[in-house]
Scaffold this motif. Structure first.
Motif, PDB file in Angstrom:
ATOM      1  N   GLN A   1      15.768  -0.633 -14.421  1.00  0.00           N
ATOM      2  CA  GLN A   1      14.720   0.404 -14.417  1.00  0.00           C
ATOM      3  C   GLN A   1      15.329   1.717 -13.940  1.00  0.00           C
ATOM      4  N   LYS A   2      15.054   2.790 -14.689  1.00  0.00           N
ATOM      5  CA  LYS A   2      15.578   4.093 -14.319  1.00  0.00           C
ATOM      6  C   LYS A   2      14.902   4.576 -13.053  1.00  0.00           C
ATOM      7  N   GLU A   3      15.673   5.308 -12.218  1.00  0.00           N
ATOM      8  CA  GLU A   3      15.112   5.813 -10.969  1.00  0.00           C
ATOM      9  C   GLU A   3      13.989   6.803 -11.218  1.00  0.00           C
ATOM     10  N   VAL A   4      14.210   7.712 -12.151  1.00  0.00           N
ATOM     11  CA  VAL A   4      13.248   8.768 -12.444  1.00  0.00           C
ATOM     12  C   VAL A   4      13.101   8.842 -13.962  1.00  0.00           C
ATOM     13  N   GLU A   5      11.874   8.717 -14.436  1.00  0.00           N
ATOM     14  CA  GLU A   5      11.636   8.730 -15.875  1.00  0.00           C
ATOM     15  C   GLU A   5      10.716   9.873 -16.269  1.00  0.00           C
ATOM     16  N   GLN A   6      11.081  10.525 -17.352  1.00  0.00           N
ATOM     17  CA  GLN A   6      10.270  11.595 -17.904  1.00  0.00           C
ATOM     18  C   GLN A   6      10.224  11.441 -19.417  1.00  0.00           C
ATOM     19  N   ASN A   7       9.140  11.906 -20.011  1.00  0.00           N
ATOM     20  CA  ASN A   7       9.098  12.008 -21.463  1.00  0.00           C
ATOM     21  C   ASN A   7      10.038  13.141 -21.883  1.00  0.00           C
ATOM     22  N   SER A   8      10.917  12.822 -22.826  1.00  0.00           N
ATOM     23  CA  SER A   8      11.948  13.818 -23.176  1.00  0.00           C
ATOM     24  C   SER A   8      11.389  14.981 -23.972  1.00  0.00           C
ATOM     25  N   GLY A   9      10.216  14.774 -24.606  1.00  0.00           N
ATOM     26  CA  GLY A   9       9.656  15.816 -25.441  1.00  0.00           C
ATOM     27  C   GLY A   9      10.313  15.808 -26.804  1.00  0.00           C
ATOM     28  N   PRO A  10      10.355  16.926 -27.504  1.00  0.00           N
ATOM     29  CA  PRO A  10       9.908  18.221 -26.994  1.00  0.00           C
ATOM     30  C   PRO A  10       8.388  18.332 -26.933  1.00  0.00           C
ATOM     31  N   GLY A  93      15.109   9.552  -2.361  1.00  0.00           N
ATOM     32  CA  GLY A  93      14.685   8.192  -2.089  1.00  0.00           C
ATOM     33  C   GLY A  93      14.342   7.936  -0.634  1.00  0.00           C
ATOM     34  N   ARG A  94      15.070   7.043  -0.023  1.00  0.00           N
ATOM     35  CA  ARG A  94      14.798   6.627   1.349  1.00  0.00           C
ATOM     36  C   ARG A  94      15.041   7.777   2.323  1.00  0.00           C
ATOM     37  N   SER A  95      14.504   7.619   3.529  1.00  0.00           N
ATOM     38  CA  SER A  95      14.533   8.739   4.476  1.00  0.00           C
ATOM     39  C   SER A  95      15.934   9.137   4.886  1.00  0.00           C
ATOM     40  N   ASN A  96      16.913   8.258   4.736  1.00  0.00           N
ATOM     41  CA  ASN A  96      18.274   8.653   5.108  1.00  0.00           C
ATOM     42  C   ASN A  96      19.125   8.917   3.875  1.00  0.00           C
ATOM     43  N   ASP A  97      18.478   9.214   2.788  1.00  0.00           N
ATOM     44  CA  ASP A  97      19.151   9.395   1.512  1.00  0.00           C
ATOM     45  C   ASP A  97      19.319  10.887   1.236  1.00  0.00           C
ATOM     46  N   TYR A  98      20.563  11.344   1.122  1.00  0.00           N
ATOM     47  CA  TYR A  98      20.823  12.744   0.850  1.00  0.00           C
ATOM     48  C   TYR A  98      20.758  13.063  -0.635  1.00  0.00           C
ATOM     49  N   LYS A  99      20.616  12.048  -1.446  1.00  0.00           N
ATOM     50  CA  LYS A  99      20.792  12.222  -2.877  1.00  0.00           C
ATOM     51  C   LYS A  99      19.509  12.648  -3.562  1.00  0.00           C
ATOM     52  N   LEU A 100      19.613  13.675  -4.383  1.00  0.00           N
ATOM     53  CA  LEU A 100      18.517  14.088  -5.244  1.00  0.00           C
ATOM     54  C   LEU A 100      18.797  13.498  -6.624  1.00  0.00           C
ATOM     55  N   SER A 101      17.908  12.600  -7.084  1.00  0.00           N
ATOM     56  CA  SER A 101      18.083  11.949  -8.384  1.00  0.00           C
ATOM     57  C   SER A 101      17.210  12.647  -9.414  1.00  0.00           C
ATOM     58  N   PHE A 102      17.812  13.003 -10.529  1.00  0.00           N
ATOM     59  CA  PHE A 102      17.106  13.743 -11.565  1.00  0.00           C
ATOM     60  C   PHE A 102      16.676  12.832 -12.711  1.00  0.00           C
ATOM     61  N   GLY A 103      15.531  13.163 -13.290  1.00  0.00           N
ATOM     62  CA  GLY A 103      15.157  12.580 -14.561  1.00  0.00           C
ATOM     63  C   GLY A 103      15.892  13.292 -15.684  1.00  0.00           C
ATOM     64  N   ALA A 104      15.709  12.773 -16.885  1.00  0.00           N
ATOM     65  CA  ALA A 104      16.410  13.326 -18.042  1.00  0.00           C
ATOM     66  C   ALA A 104      15.832  14.666 -18.489  1.00  0.00           C
TER      67      ALA A 104
END
Lengths: 112, 116
Positions: A1-10, A93-104
């Motif tokens: 499962q993808k972390e962050v999902e978005q409809n690609s559009g257009p 994600g979690r409170s100690n997570d520095y990572k910003l995960s992007f959707g497509a």
């Protein structure tokens, strides 16, 4: 499962209309949520962030967050041709997570 | 207005060569990041750096990658032996507040790497 999902559009909307963008995320412990805009060939730039359930408005933009449904959305009111871009949903994600995960990203085209 | 600057803007290299991408984050920022974006694909996290050490890295960030903050202002990404699939736009970003506390990431304009 993808972390962050978005409809690609257009997603094509006429000038002056409302553009509605959706994003779902998989980590129920996610803390902070961001919407970035990326013009073609350029770097992402922040539109707004949200971290509490409900709505947050900033000018023509409204972010909506529903943590129970793991869903965040962005509304663009009175869409302008200059809003034509790719909109990126990003999640920490979690409170100690520095990572910003992007959707497509969802590509929006505003027709004049 | 303070900005993140990246050099070079475009680099072409032969497969197997070493590449160093350079970034100057905004001066009072504490959190530094490298992301990459393959053409037409999403922005992918590579590594985050805080307090002079890596705080998190992705599966992409394998042994061929390394980061350094050599002089307190520059932040570099080294790719030791480039592969064709390393061709991408590499973005450096910095923030003064952790993103978990809604800190905004400020992105540089990117360094486009083309591996032949």
């Amino acid at each position: 499962q993808k972390e962050v999902e978005q409809n690609s559009g257009p997603l094509s909307v006429p000038e002056g209309a409302i553009a509605s963008l959706n994003c779902t995320y998989s980590d129920r412990g996610s803390q902070s949520f961001f919407w970035y805009r990326q013009y073609s060939g350029k770097s992402p730039e922040l539109i707004m962030f949200i971290y509490s359930n409900g709505d947050k408005e900033d000018g023509r933009f409204t972010a909506q967050l529903n943590k129970a449904s793991q869903y965040v959305s962005l509304l663009i009111r009175d869409s302008q041709p200059s809003d034509s871009a790719t909109y990126l949903c990003a999640v920490v994600g979690r409170s100690n997570d520095y990572k910003l995960s992007f959707g497509a990203g969802t590509t929006v085209t505003v027709r004049a | 207005e303070p900005e993140v600057t990246q050099t070079p803007s475009h680099q072409v290299t032969q497969m197997g060569q070493e590449v160093i991408l350079r970034c100057v984050p905004i001066s009072n920022h504490l959190y530094f990041y490298w992301y990459r974006q393959i053409l037409g694909q999403k922005v992918e996290f590579l590594v985050s750096f805080y307090n002079n050490e890596i705080s998190e890295k992705s599966e992409i960030f394998d042994d061929q990658f390394s980061v350094e903050r050599p002089d307190g202002s520059n932040f570099t990404l080294k790719i030791r032996s480039t592969k064709l699939e390393d061709s991408a736009m590499y973005f450096c970003a910095s923030s003064d507040i952790s993103p978990v506390n809604t800190g905004e990431l400020f992105f540089g304009e990117g360094s486009r790497l083309t591996v032949l």
